[in-house]
Scaffold this motif. Sequence first.
Motif, short mmCIF file in Angstrom:
data_model
loop_
_atom_site.label_atom_id
_atom_site.label_comp_id
_atom_site.label_asym_id
_atom_site.label_seq_id
_atom_site.Cartn_x
_atom_site.Cartn_y
_atom_site.Cartn_z
N ALA A 1 41.44 31.25 82.23
CA ALA A 1 40.15 31.23 81.56
C ALA A 1 39.04 31.70 82.50
CB ALA A 1 39.84 29.82 81.05
N ALA B 1 38.89 35.30 82.54
CA ALA B 1 38.51 35.91 81.27
C ALA B 1 37.03 35.79 80.93
CB ALA B 1 39.33 35.29 80.14
N ILE B 2 36.36 34.73 81.41
CA ILE B 2 35.01 34.46 80.90
C ILE B 2 33.88 34.88 81.84
CG2 ILE B 2 35.79 32.62 79.38
CD1 ILE B 2 33.97 31.70 82.56
N HIS C 1 36.68 31.00 74.34
CA HIS C 1 37.98 31.39 74.91
C HIS C 1 39.08 30.44 74.45
CE1 HIS C 1 40.91 32.87 77.86
NE2 HIS C 1 41.15 31.60 78.12
#
Length: 202
Positions: free
Chosen positions: A163, A166-167, A186
């Motif tokens: 995560a 990804a963020i 997410h």
Amino acid sequence: MIAYASTQPGWATGFLDEVWWSRFARPRLHAWQSEKTPVRLVEQSWEKGDPDPKALACYGVLWQKGNPDRSQIWLRFVTGRPVSAISIQFLQECCERLAAQGKRNWLMIWDNASWHVSKTVRSWLREHNQQVKQAEKGVRILPFFLPTQSPWLNPIEPKWVHAKKAIVEPDSLLSAKQLAQRICAHFGCSYEPHLALVEKVS
């Protein structure tokens, strides 16, 4: 025990952990960069007057719905840092949500953080389970403590790592609320008000 609990009616198996989400962490390029599109990194630093904290603390539970279905996560962000009183708030909320799903028992796997093993939390767990038994309603919590310094035994840990890749925003600094909303998006969960210590009225 974990495999048994995750398949029994009325039981829930959840791996609980806390994590810090930094607003200033350098992104790992392969999280979003294609081979043809270079990404420019922006130097990010704490600026005077920035009203948001440098990082957000967050509680999370990864639920084992079956083997190997571990896709659902519940999150709650924290004002400040994880402490015993806020851990109890999070446990209470989880029990309420599990009870609404018809669950009666929660096999809760977590580590030996001080706010997990404190006298306050242990006393609350004991009293909570006694109340559930006497009232014959609610969700009993069966805590299972992982060995010290063994994050690889908690399957929620890789979820945090992926995560974070990804963020993160490579070109600008996210506000605390933007960061929290992106994390919730997410994981596919709703953004809720942050858990906080209750101020004592004098």
